[in-house]
Each structure stands twice: as C-alpha cells, then as structure tokens.
Design a protein around this motif. Structure first.
Motif, mmCIF file in Angstrom:
data_model
loop_
_atom_site.group_PDB
_atom_site.id
_atom_site.type_symbol
_atom_site.label_atom_id
_atom_site.label_comp_id
_atom_site.label_asym_id
_atom_site.label_seq_id
_atom_site.Cartn_x
_atom_site.Cartn_y
_atom_site.Cartn_z
ATOM 1 N N ILE A 47 -12.654 -69.883 -41.724
ATOM 2 C CA ILE A 47 -13.463 -70.996 -41.218
ATOM 3 C C ILE A 47 -13.670 -72.156 -42.193
ATOM 4 O O ILE A 47 -13.889 -73.279 -41.758
ATOM 5 N N GLU A 48 -13.594 -71.895 -43.489
ATOM 6 C CA GLU A 48 -13.944 -72.961 -44.428
ATOM 7 C C GLU A 48 -13.032 -74.180 -44.249
ATOM 8 O O GLU A 48 -13.480 -75.323 -44.210
ATOM 9 N N GLY A 49 -11.738 -73.894 -44.101
ATOM 10 C CA GLY A 49 -10.780 -74.988 -43.946
ATOM 11 C C GLY A 49 -11.043 -75.796 -42.690
ATOM 12 O O GLY A 49 -10.919 -77.019 -42.685
ATOM 13 N N LEU A 50 -11.402 -75.092 -41.606
ATOM 14 C CA LEU A 50 -11.652 -75.784 -40.334
ATOM 15 C C LEU A 50 -12.872 -76.691 -40.461
ATOM 16 O O LEU A 50 -12.876 -77.819 -39.959
ATOM 17 N N GLU A 51 -13.898 -76.192 -41.137
ATOM 18 C CA GLU A 51 -15.093 -77.017 -41.327
ATOM 19 C C GLU A 51 -14.767 -78.250 -42.159
ATOM 20 O O GLU A 51 -15.195 -79.366 -41.836
ATOM 21 N N LYS A 52 -14.004 -78.032 -43.230
ATOM 22 C CA LYS A 52 -13.643 -79.166 -44.094
ATOM 23 C C LYS A 52 -12.840 -80.199 -43.320
ATOM 24 O O LYS A 52 -13.038 -81.403 -43.440
#
Lengths: 311, 295
Positions: free
Chosen positions: B143-148
């Motif tokens: 999820i971190e990449g998607l949020e970024k």
C-alpha cells in the motif's frame, strides 16, 4: 456491382437484414442505444418475460470459460405489466422488428402471455422460451419433451392470433429434430436454436461450483459447432415436412462469416447473443460484415446462402 | 453519454507488486467520467479472452483515462503486458459514481479499493474539501507505493500519518496548522497493514472505528469506501451504527457493463437484486441487504 439484397423473410416477418440480437443479451434494447441504433439490425429479441416479475438467481451468476461463458441468471425480468408500460413504447418506436421472448411455468401462462403481448402495438413476433436451463419449472423441462413443446406451442399460437410464434429450442438433447417438428406441427412460424448448453464450472481450490446455481448455460464461440450441427439437422427435417417453417440460427456468432455459416447450414436468419456482451454493438457489426461477405462472394441476395451447404 | 472506442495505450507502468497504472487516450470517456464510474476494457486486441473487464476510473487527465489495476487472473495478466501504442476496445463511462457533497468525507480503501478513491480525492481537492483517507492492505509493500502515487497526483499535499489519527480529523484550525508548511494540505492519510509492517496492525476498519468515535462535530459526515465485500460489509455496519451516510463502491463479475446481462447483481435491501453496473457501482450501503452478502 449493386449492393446485395439483405432483406429477408423469416419466421413470418419481413426483416431488413437477417441479423437479430438474441434474447437475454440485449436487455430491452435501450441499454445498447448509446452504441447501436436498433435500426441497423433486422430485429431484436427482448429478455425473457414472465407474467410476474422474477428476481432471478443468487450471485455469482456468470463466469467466463474457454471461448465462452456460463450464466445462471434465472430469467430475472420485470414482468409483463411493467414491460408493457415502461419498455415496449420505446422499442415500438425503433425501426426494427421487436420479438418478445416469453416464458411461462405452465401452458396456461404461455397462452396468457401470448394473448396479451400479441395485442400490444409494436410486437412483431413472439419467441417461446422452452429451453432455459436455469429455472426449475417450465423451461428446459418443457423443451426436452416433443409432446410438451407441441402443447405449449399450440396454446401460444392459438392465443397469439396473427402474430407469428417462434419457438426457441434447447441443445440439451441428443437430437433437436423431434422438438422442431413438434413446434412446426403446432403452428410455429420458426424454430430458433440453440439456447445455451448446460455446463458446470468448478473452483478447484475451494472445491465449490463457481456459480451459486451450481450449473449454468454455456454460450459464446465455443458452442458454434453445436449450433451449426443442430440448425443443419432441424432445417433438413423441416425442409421435408414443413417447408414454410423457418430456422433461426443462434450460438456463438461473433462475425459476419459466422452468420453466413448458419445461413449455409439452413437458417433463414440468425441471432447474435454473447458477442453483444463482448463488444456493445456487435450485432450491428455482424450485419455489416455479413453484407460485406455477400459482396465478396458476388451474391445478389443474402438468401442465396440459405441451405447452401454442399454435402 | 457513454461511448465505445479504440483506446490507445499511452503508458502501462508497474507501481506496486503486480499493480499497474494504465494510461489510455480516450477523450470522450475522459470528458464524461465522474469519480466512482467505471469502464469496460478489452484486455487484448482480438476476440480472446471473450469478455471485457470492468475497471473503475482511477483518474482523468486531459483526454487520458487512468486505470489502476492489480494482476489477479488471466485478463489482468494480459492487460499488464499491453504496450504503449496498442489499441484496446473500451466503453464507458458506466454506472453511478460517488456523491461528493459532504463537508468532512472519510475515504476508506481496502487494498486496491484505492483505485476509484484516487479520482474522488482529486475531485474533492478541486472542490476545496479536505478529506481523510484510511488505507489498509496486507503489507507495507502493498500500500505505501499506492498512497505515495496518489499523493503525487494531487496539487496539494497528502499528509500521511502512519498512526495516531485520533486528533487528526478536520478541525479547521488543524488544517490551517498543517498548511503552514510547504504546499497546502488536500488530505490526510492514515494506514493499516495486516502484518503491522506499516501503520497500525489490523484491518482498515480500525481506522474508521477511530474516526467514527470522534465527537460529532469532528466525525466524518460521509464515508466513501471501496474494497473487498467483507470489508465493505463491516464498514456499512459501523456507519449504520453511528448514523453516518456510507457509500460503497462495489465489484462483481460482469459481462456487459451496460445492464443487459444481469450477471453482476447483489442482494438488495427489501428483496430482489440490484445490478452493480447500473444501480452501482457506487451505492448507498443501506440499499444492500448485507445479511444476504457472505463475508
């Protein structure tokens, strides 16, 4: 050279071309209005209609399979009254033949539907669904018994007056000929085949059927050879005994050449089904491609293809 | 008005584990699409596989339509290989989108549920409405990449907080305080992961629970959720308990996308079924019979 004549006479109707959209794949027509003017095709067959609304089966109802899909919709529909009030007026304004597919749980229900629909303005023909694999009463149970097909057809023909009655047959039998002959004998103007083939999809990891209904009807290009075979069988038998009764070919038509194959097998007209899901407006494309095929073949009239199989 | 066209692939970029951001040239669809709506997309040229796949619109930029998708099966595996220049049949926009009238909207994304909510976030930013995004997934990587990525698509800042959201929602002064630094804050994002590798450990509903426990004047006045059905079921129940209007973006196997095949239904409140493609894909959670939806 001049354009080939695409207009045909089929099942008691004059159609501007021999390509219709099949029941259950074209909604009530309006769903596809942004993508296809119904006036571009010979006709459209509406989603199977029952006297009362039916909610249909629980989900999941559909799954894609190799070259096709399985469905178990369960004849979900809004019922006769709502159809007459909210759907038919729009359909009646379209420049195409409107064929209403209907389904009853008894002979009496078929007759009542036929009687009321045949009086409604804009209904060109009726198509009796005696072949749905996804309902418990009626449906395929009628469609596998020539006696029942005959009785249901006779009752609907008597109730429908001047409106032609088509009978949509199931492929879930060894030989569709007895059902085709029974429908013809009872006064049908056309027999339409095939409906879907009963199938099963399994989720191996969960050891569960994919569809909530367990089994469903297979459609799409995977079933075209079965449809062609059954159309050929039925057309051959009817030519002998009931030459006035036409065959309407259905099953896996994706292109104009597919449609031509059905005509060559003996169909006077065809219905495009699952292809409408795969590309909105597919039925219109099939009609245009069929005309292009006739042109390439140097035909003056698309009907030259009908029953042209050499064997 | 919906249209069917041959959409040219402009880019197809890996943005997470098996997650791709696909950019297609589709002017008429881009012009008409609203947050929450979807398109039907054929994943390869030709007739195979037979059916198109439904994808929510992740965003529109000019004449481009953005689709965020994860490889789940054969269709999405093929789509992940679509190279720039390829033309794919696409029709839409389809279905009903989100109502964006709330003053304090909370967006709740379970995994790929962030796909339609990205479009929502940008539209809220355009409208000047500060939003809260709760984002949950299996792992940090998921999820971190998607949020970024979502953050960089905003003009303002997406203020990401791994934990401690209790005080962090929508007090006007707080928004102002956050905005004193560089770019103005458009939204606040908090995260959970099932393995605890990022944000709080647990399901994304943990965050929603905290938000719904805020005093009424700070509590979200609308919840907009997308994710797996069991998550949506839990979100719907929590919102119903607190009387907070909840819109859910739904997913179902679908053949046509236009209301004809009747394949994509879910049980409706009051009996019968609704079509995800027509009555949805975004629906008031109260319109569904969650008791008949397995979790």
């Amino acid at each position: 050279m001049s354009a080939p004549r695409m207009a045909v006479s089929a099942g008691g109707l004059g159609l501007k071309n021999p390509v219709l959209a099949a029941s259950g794949t074209f909604g009530y027509g309006q769903e596809y209005a942004p993508y296809l003017d119904p006036g571009a095709i010979g006709g459209l067959v509406t989603k199977g209609l029952s006297l009362r609304p039916r909610p249909g089966n629980p989900p999941p109802r559909i799954v894609e399979t190799a070259g096709g899909m399985l469905n178990a919709i369960g004849l979900a529909n809004l019922g006769l009254d709502e159809f007459l009030e909210t759907k038919l007026p729009w359909l009646a304004r379209q420049q195409t033949a409107v064929v209403v597919n209907l389904y009853g749980e008894s002979q009496e229900e078929f007759a009542e539907l036929a009687a009321r629909l045949s009086q409604a303005p804009g209904v060109a023909a009726l198509e009796l669904n005696v072949s749905c694999p996804n309902v418990k009463a009626g449906g395929m149970a009628f469609g596998c018994d020539p006696g029942a097909v005959g009785r249901v057809t006779r009752a609907a023909v008597a109730a429908a007056g001047q409106v032609p009655v088509w009978v949509k047959l199931t492929p879930n039998v060894a030989d569709p000929t007895p059902m085709a002959l029974a429908a013809a004998e009872a006064g049908a103007a056309a027999v339409c085949l095939i409906n879907t083939l009963l199938g099963l999809a399994i989720d191996a990891q969960r050891r569960r059927p994919v569809l909530a209904n367990v089994v469903g009807g297979l459609s799409g290009p995977a079933i075209k050879p079965v449809g062609l075979r059954m159309v050929w069988q039925a057309a051959r038998a009817l030519r002998q005994s009931h030459p006035q009764v036409d065959v309407v070919g259905i099953g896996g038509i994706m292109s104009g050449v597919d449609a031509a194959e059905y005509l060559i097998a003996g169909a006077r007209a065809v219905q495009v089904g699952t292809a409408n899901f795969a590309r909105p407006g597919a039925a219109g494309r099939v009609a245009a491609e069929l005309e292009a095929f006739c042109r390439e073949q140097g035909l003056a009239d698309v009907s030259e293809l009908v029953g042209a199989l050499k064997c | 008005m919906s249209a069917c066209l041959n959409a040219k692939v402009l880019a197809n970029e890996l943005v997470g584990p098996d997650v791709y951001l696909l950019r297609l040239a589709a002017g008429p669809i881009a012009a008409a699409a609203r947050p929450g709506q979807f398109v039907m997309l054929r994943v390869a040229p030709g007739d195979e596989p037979l059916l198109a796949r439904p994808f929510s619109v992740h965003g529109v930029e000019g004449e481009d339509v953005l689709i965020l998708f994860q490889v789940r099966g054969r269709g999405t595996a093929l789509l992940s290989q679509a190279a720039p220049g390829a033309k794919l049949v696409m029709w839409g926009p389809l279905g009903r989108g989100f109502e964006l009238e709330a003053k304090r909207p909370a967006l709740v994304a379970g995994g790929m549920g962030i796909a339609p909510l990205g479009f929502v976030a940008r539209k809220l930013e355009d409208k000047g409405i500060l939003f809260h995004l709760s984002s949950g997934g299996a792992t940090q990587e998921a999820i971190e990449g998607l949020e970024k990525k979502l953050g960089t698509s905003l003009r303002g800042r997406l203020e990401c907080r791994a934990t401690d959201i209790h005080r962090l929602f929508h007090a006007a002064q707080e928004a102002a305080e956050l905005s004193t630094s560089t770019a103005p804050v458009s939204g606040i994002c908090t995260s959970t992961t099932m393995d605890g590798s990022y944000g709080e450990k647990g399901p994304v509903t943990l965050l929603l629970k905290n938000l719904l426990s805020l005093p009424p004047e700070l509590r979200p006045d609308a919840v907009l959720a997308c994710g797996p059905l069991p998550m949506l079921k839990a979100v719907a129940a929590m919102c119903a308990e607190k009387n907070v209007p909840c819109q859910v973006s739904l997913e179902a196997p679908m053949a046509c996308g236009v209301g004809a095949c009747l394949g994509c239904v879910l049980p409706a409140a009051g009996g019968g079924y609704v079509r995800v493609c027509q009555e949805g894909p975004v629906m008031d959670a109260a319109a569904l019979d969650w008791g008949r939806i397995g979790a």
